[in-house]
Design a protein around this motif. Sequence first.
Motif, PDB file in Angstrom:
ATOM      1  N   ALA A  82     -25.715   9.959  77.326  1.00 43.31           N
ATOM      2  CA  ALA A  82     -25.373  11.139  78.108  1.00 43.31           C
ATOM      3  C   ALA A  82     -25.043  12.330  77.214  1.00 43.31           C
ATOM      4  CB  ALA A  82     -24.189  10.828  79.029  1.00 43.31           C
ATOM      5  N   LEU A  83     -25.372  12.195  75.922  1.00 40.79           N
ATOM      6  CA  LEU A  83     -25.008  13.273  74.988  1.00 40.79           C
ATOM      7  C   LEU A  83     -26.262  13.905  74.399  1.00 40.79           C
ATOM      8  CD1 LEU A  83     -22.214  11.317  73.074  1.00 40.79           C
ATOM      9  CD2 LEU A  83     -21.911  12.979  74.928  1.00 40.79           C
ATOM     10  N   ASP A  84     -26.150  15.149  73.959  1.00 42.40           N
ATOM     11  CA  ASP A  84     -27.297  15.747  73.287  1.00 42.40           C
ATOM     12  C   ASP A  84     -27.476  15.069  71.925  1.00 42.40           C
ATOM     13  OD1 ASP A  84     -26.034  17.405  71.036  1.00 42.40           O
ATOM     14  OD2 ASP A  84     -24.883  18.006  72.824  1.00 42.40           O
ATOM     15  N   VAL A  85     -28.642  15.270  71.331  1.00 42.53           N
ATOM     16  CA  VAL A  85     -29.012  14.478  70.153  1.00 42.53           C
ATOM     17  C   VAL A  85     -27.997  14.595  69.025  1.00 42.53           C
ATOM     18  CG1 VAL A  85     -30.782  14.125  68.399  1.00 42.53           C
ATOM     19  CG2 VAL A  85     -31.446  14.658  70.745  1.00 42.53           C
ATOM     20  N   GLU A  86     -27.623  15.811  68.719  1.00 43.98           N
ATOM     21  CA  GLU A  86     -26.705  15.988  67.591  1.00 43.98           C
ATOM     22  C   GLU A  86     -25.356  15.333  67.840  1.00 43.98           C
ATOM     23  OE1 GLU A  86     -26.000  19.993  65.964  1.00 43.98           O
ATOM     24  OE2 GLU A  86     -28.198  20.169  66.105  1.00 43.98           O
ATOM     25  N   ASP A 135     -32.476   4.922  71.656  1.00 41.34           N
ATOM     26  CA  ASP A 135     -32.653   5.909  70.600  1.00 41.34           C
ATOM     27  C   ASP A 135     -32.822   5.148  69.281  1.00 41.34           C
ATOM     28  OD1 ASP A 135     -32.356   7.727  68.579  1.00 41.34           O
ATOM     29  OD2 ASP A 135     -30.789   8.873  69.602  1.00 41.34           O
ATOM     30  N   LEU A 136     -33.997   5.239  68.683  1.00 40.29           N
ATOM     31  CA  LEU A 136     -34.269   4.438  67.491  1.00 40.29           C
ATOM     32  C   LEU A 136     -33.394   4.838  66.318  1.00 40.29           C
ATOM     33  CD1 LEU A 136     -38.129   4.005  67.711  1.00 40.29           C
ATOM     34  CD2 LEU A 136     -36.319   2.358  68.216  1.00 40.29           C
ATOM     35  N   ALA A 137     -33.046   6.104  66.263  1.00 38.77           N
ATOM     36  CA  ALA A 137     -32.188   6.550  65.174  1.00 38.77           C
ATOM     37  C   ALA A 137     -30.819   5.886  65.284  1.00 38.77           C
ATOM     38  CB  ALA A 137     -32.041   8.075  65.210  1.00 38.77           C
ATOM     39  N   GLY A 140     -24.756  13.046  69.908  1.00 42.26           N
ATOM     40  CA  GLY A 140     -24.993  11.609  69.973  1.00 42.26           C
ATOM     41  C   GLY A 140     -24.938  10.982  68.591  1.00 42.26           C
ATOM     42  N   GLN A 141     -25.584  11.625  67.651  1.00 45.21           N
ATOM     43  CA  GLN A 141     -25.581  11.102  66.274  1.00 45.21           C
ATOM     44  C   GLN A 141     -24.165  11.017  65.727  1.00 45.21           C
ATOM     45  OE1 GLN A 141     -27.841   9.935  64.293  1.00 45.21           O
ATOM     46  NE2 GLN A 141     -29.861  10.652  64.997  1.00 45.21           N
ATOM     47  N   ALA A 142     -23.427  12.092  65.933  1.00 46.58           N
ATOM     48  CA  ALA A 142     -22.070  12.146  65.393  1.00 46.58           C
ATOM     49  C   ALA A 142     -21.200  11.068  66.025  1.00 46.58           C
ATOM     50  CB  ALA A 142     -21.463  13.527  65.634  1.00 46.58           C
ATOM     51  N   VAL A 143     -21.332  10.958  67.352  1.00 43.61           N
ATOM     52  CA  VAL A 143     -20.515   9.965  68.058  1.00 43.61           C
ATOM     53  C   VAL A 143     -20.880   8.563  67.604  1.00 43.61           C
ATOM     54  CG1 VAL A 143     -20.204   8.889  70.318  1.00 43.61           C
ATOM     55  CG2 VAL A 143     -19.934  11.357  70.068  1.00 43.61           C
ATOM     56  N   MET A 144     -22.167   8.330  67.462  1.00 47.84           N
ATOM     57  CA  MET A 144     -22.631   7.002  67.056  1.00 47.84           C
ATOM     58  C   MET A 144     -22.119   6.660  65.663  1.00 47.84           C
ATOM     59  SD  MET A 144     -24.083   4.504  68.263  1.00 47.84           S
ATOM     60  CE  MET A 144     -23.859   3.050  67.256  1.00 47.84           C
ATOM     61  N   ALA A 145     -22.167   7.652  64.773  1.00 50.52           N
ATOM     62  CA  ALA A 145     -21.677   7.425  63.415  1.00 50.52           C
ATOM     63  C   ALA A 145     -20.196   7.069  63.456  1.00 50.52           C
ATOM     64  CB  ALA A 145     -21.903   8.676  62.561  1.00 50.52           C
ATOM     65  N   LEU A 146     -19.470   7.804  64.293  1.00 56.79           N
ATOM     66  CA  LEU A 146     -18.041   7.550  64.418  1.00 56.79           C
ATOM     67  C   LEU A 146     -17.787   6.151  64.971  1.00 56.79           C
ATOM     68  CD1 LEU A 146     -15.084   8.758  64.490  1.00 56.79           C
ATOM     69  CD2 LEU A 146     -15.525   9.108  66.921  1.00 56.79           C
ATOM     70  N   LEU A 147     -18.566   5.776  65.988  1.00 55.57           N
ATOM     71  CA  LEU A 147     -18.404   4.451  66.595  1.00 55.57           C
ATOM     72  C   LEU A 147     -18.620   3.363  65.550  1.00 55.57           C
ATOM     73  CD1 LEU A 147     -18.096   2.565  69.031  1.00 55.57           C
ATOM     74  CD2 LEU A 147     -20.526   2.886  69.520  1.00 55.57           C
ATOM     75  N   ALA A 148     -19.706   3.514  64.785  1.00 54.04           N
ATOM     76  CA  ALA A 148     -20.017   2.502  63.771  1.00 54.04           C
ATOM     77  C   ALA A 148     -18.911   2.445  62.719  1.00 54.04           C
ATOM     78  CB  ALA A 148     -21.361   2.818  63.124  1.00 54.04           C
ATOM     79  N   GLU A 149     -18.454   3.597  62.344  1.00 52.36           N
ATOM     80  CA  GLU A 149     -17.462   3.671  61.270  1.00 52.36           C
ATOM     81  C   GLU A 149     -16.104   3.123  61.719  1.00 52.36           C
ATOM     82  OE1 GLU A 149     -15.124   7.304  59.278  1.00 52.36           O
ATOM     83  OE2 GLU A 149     -17.280   7.659  59.571  1.00 52.36           O
ATOM     84  N   ALA A 150     -15.679   3.574  62.892  1.00 47.56           N
ATOM     85  CA  ALA A 150     -14.362   3.160  63.382  1.00 47.56           C
ATOM     86  C   ALA A 150     -14.344   1.665  63.668  1.00 47.56           C
ATOM     87  CB  ALA A 150     -13.996   3.941  64.640  1.00 47.56           C
ATOM     88  N   THR A 151     -15.452   1.162  64.190  1.00 44.49           N
ATOM     89  CA  THR A 151     -15.528  -0.265  64.471  1.00 44.49           C
ATOM     90  C   THR A 151     -15.472  -1.051  63.169  1.00 44.49           C
ATOM     91  OG1 THR A 151     -16.985   0.344  66.302  1.00 44.49           O
ATOM     92  CG2 THR A 151     -16.809  -1.980  65.778  1.00 44.49           C
ATOM     93  N   ALA A 152     -16.231  -0.562  62.187  1.00 47.57           N
ATOM     94  CA  ALA A 152     -16.246  -1.228  60.887  1.00 47.57           C
ATOM     95  C   ALA A 152     -14.857  -1.195  60.275  1.00 47.57           C
ATOM     96  CB  ALA A 152     -17.249  -0.547  59.962  1.00 47.57           C
ATOM     97  N   GLY A 164     -18.972  14.854  74.173  1.00 47.24           N
ATOM     98  CA  GLY A 164     -18.765  14.170  72.895  1.00 47.24           C
ATOM     99  C   GLY A 164     -17.317  13.736  72.737  1.00 47.24           C
ATOM    100  N   GLU A 165     -16.419  14.621  73.154  1.00 46.25           N
ATOM    101  CA  GLU A 165     -14.996  14.284  73.046  1.00 46.25           C
ATOM    102  C   GLU A 165     -14.633  13.129  73.982  1.00 46.25           C
ATOM    103  OE1 GLU A 165     -12.839  18.481  71.827  1.00 46.25           O
ATOM    104  OE2 GLU A 165     -13.548  18.212  73.876  1.00 46.25           O
ATOM    105  N   GLN A 166     -15.190  13.184  75.164  1.00 46.74           N
ATOM    106  CA  GLN A 166     -14.903  12.102  76.116  1.00 46.74           C
ATOM    107  C   GLN A 166     -15.352  10.761  75.549  1.00 46.74           C
ATOM    108  OE1 GLN A 166     -15.557  12.553  80.389  1.00 46.74           O
ATOM    109  NE2 GLN A 166     -16.058  14.690  80.043  1.00 46.74           N
ATOM    110  N   GLN A 167     -16.541  10.776  74.934  1.00 41.38           N
ATOM    111  CA  GLN A 167     -17.019   9.511  74.403  1.00 41.38           C
ATOM    112  C   GLN A 167     -16.160   9.057  73.228  1.00 41.38           C
ATOM    113  OE1 GLN A 167     -18.157   7.136  75.671  1.00 41.38           O
ATOM    114  NE2 GLN A 167     -20.380   6.981  75.524  1.00 41.38           N
TER     115      GLN A 167
END
Lengths: 260, 406
Positions: free
Chosen positions: A195-199, A225-227, A201-213, A169-172
């Motif tokens: 390549a991340l476990d579900v939880e 992953d539909l979520a 993955g969710q956190a990283v994805m949220a961060l990606l969306a937020e930081a990009t925004a 998660g940190e690497q991503q």
Amino acid sequence: MRGLDGRGRGRGEGGPPERVGSQLQLTAVGREVRLPSGDLLEVLSGIDLTIGAGEHVSIVGRSGSGKSTLLNVLGLLDAPTSGEYLLDGQPTDRLRGRRRARLRGECFGFVFQQFNLLPRRTAVENVAAPLLYARGREFLGRTRRALEVLDQVGLAARADQVPERLSGGEQQRVAIARALVRRPRVVLADEPTGALDVETGQAVMALLAEATAAQGAALVTITHDLAVAALADRRLRLDHGRLTPMDAEAPGARTAEVVA
Amino acid sequence: MTGLIGVFVEAWGEVRVHKARVVLSLVGVFLAVFAMTSVTGLGLIVAQVQQEQSERSTGRSATIQLSGFDQTTGAPAPAAEWDAAVGQLLDRYGVEAYATVAYRDALFRLPGGTQQLQVQQVSPSYGPLHRLQPVQGRWFREGDRTSLSPTLVVNEFFLDMLGGGDLTAPRTVVLGGARPVTATVVGVLRDGYRSPTVYRIDHTGLDDARATAAADQAAMMYGPPSVELWVPSAQVDEVMAALQADLPLLLPGISANVYRADDPSLEGTIDTLRLAVRAVGAVALLLGGLGVFNVGLMAVRQRIREIGIRRSFGATSARVFGAIMLESVVATVLAGLAAVALAVAVVDNLPIADLFNDGVPIADLPGFPVEAAVEGLLAAAGVGALAGLLPALLAVRVKVIDAIRF
Ligand SMILES: Nc1ncnc2c1ncn2[C@@H]1O[C@H](COP(=O)(O)OP(=O)(O)O)[C@@H](O)[C@H]1O
Ligand SMILES: [Mg+2]
């Protein structure tokens, strides 16, 4: 910060992307590859896609459906064999070598499934690496800028760690910081949670969306992953090289509603 | 500008991160540059020693020997007129480095009995021209000409005949004959010979006053006194022809005997030696370069993904090429620096005189030849560039999408 200023974002309102100005425009794009046998394989065909400034688009599809190829075309890592790709209204088919590489570095940030951090370089060196190809003040201020972005992804404390000592998660998150460090207009993420476990993955994805925004950059996420897909403004599906809106499809629509 | 700095920053980063690999590949270059530089350096020194050895007996390159004798009697030209004429010619041709030398016999009253020995009567300038440097005491100076006791410089063998020991203070020896005179040994040379060598200061007032008969006799045996002229090799033929033509005009009845004293082929021989030394060094370097090349190639294969990633940041082909190339050059130059430093340290501390000159000290023992050091560094950089070329070309051709595909 250039983020949430006058440029605004079309996010969550469901309006057409044209409203905020389109940046990437694919028209009838196809990509064929020649197989070792000599046969032509059509990886992408008839792709029409417009991505507006600051828009978040997700693309789902089975493995082998051409998602990575599409992303590589968008990021100027690959070129279409037919159709037209306009970047800021400029055709990209004539872009070669140096100018293509420069434009890629200036406009796009990549996040890969396998993180693809440079081994044995510290987090801050990794994040600063794209700035080695920038010029002037951007180049000279690279370490400061890298630390700033690392702070945004919550990794300021781990700036001097090498990837080998960071969790997935940190690497991503380092990879996300690296994708954002040159303030790209578009971040292209190829299965960033794959390549991340579900939880995580969710956190990283949220961060990606937020930081990009926060930077006002557009985000194109490839996922199965539909979520993850549900976080996007617009969801598309790639099937055997053809692109269709996902919201029209029953399973996608259902997930989207649940999350929305 | 920042682009250029960027290339360096990147290359340095690579060298730093891949220390182990870099060091490994550089062991070869290090050894090769060390071998090349020390062999070249040593070779050049040995060539120098060789040259000195030969110059000690025949004079430096190029030495012209000039003497004159009476065409009818075969006797040497009268000393005063000869000196005047030669002085005029030396002035005319602008020859500043010259020495006089005459061979004589003398009776030495030694502890083991009186012996007749050959003596070379020379001017003080003879020493520098033949690179003679006493290991004890000193060589002749101009002031010795007016000394009442003739000054001598002898070899170690003669010193042993004189009773051995050190020359802590001037030693004397009586030169016998009808009117004996006490001569003073002011310097001792080390030439390795197992026979006596005696130099005597030339042209004292004493000689002129009384020694004409003896001189004539010596001239019959050893030839007339001569003058050695040191001129640039390129001008040898010209000066020789001029001397041959001009001397009889100044001294009617006297015919000039002019020949080249040093061995003209020596320069060629030593050049050949130098060339051979270089060739050996180049081969050593080539082998080291192969090592770097090999490791460089392997490294690029291992780094294909990394190159792909950098490409995705917008690294141009030029940057990818430059980074790999420079990494190779930066690394080999560092190795080259270390190797040259070691070579200099080693060669400078070798007992050159013992190894190559029978323990005879070398007059102008050259420091480590700068050309060899510079050559070593340039060669290292060249090898780095050459060895980096193919890997760099390979890196440029890496297909980004293939590289980052998992
Ligand atoms: N350069 C290529 N050579 C051969 N086949 C390729 C090439 N690029 C892509 N493909 C094929 O095209 C299809 C789509 O690839 P990709 O875009 O990686 O799909 P996805 O990312 O959706 O899994 C796959 O079947 C892949 O094997
Ligand atoms: Mg893929």
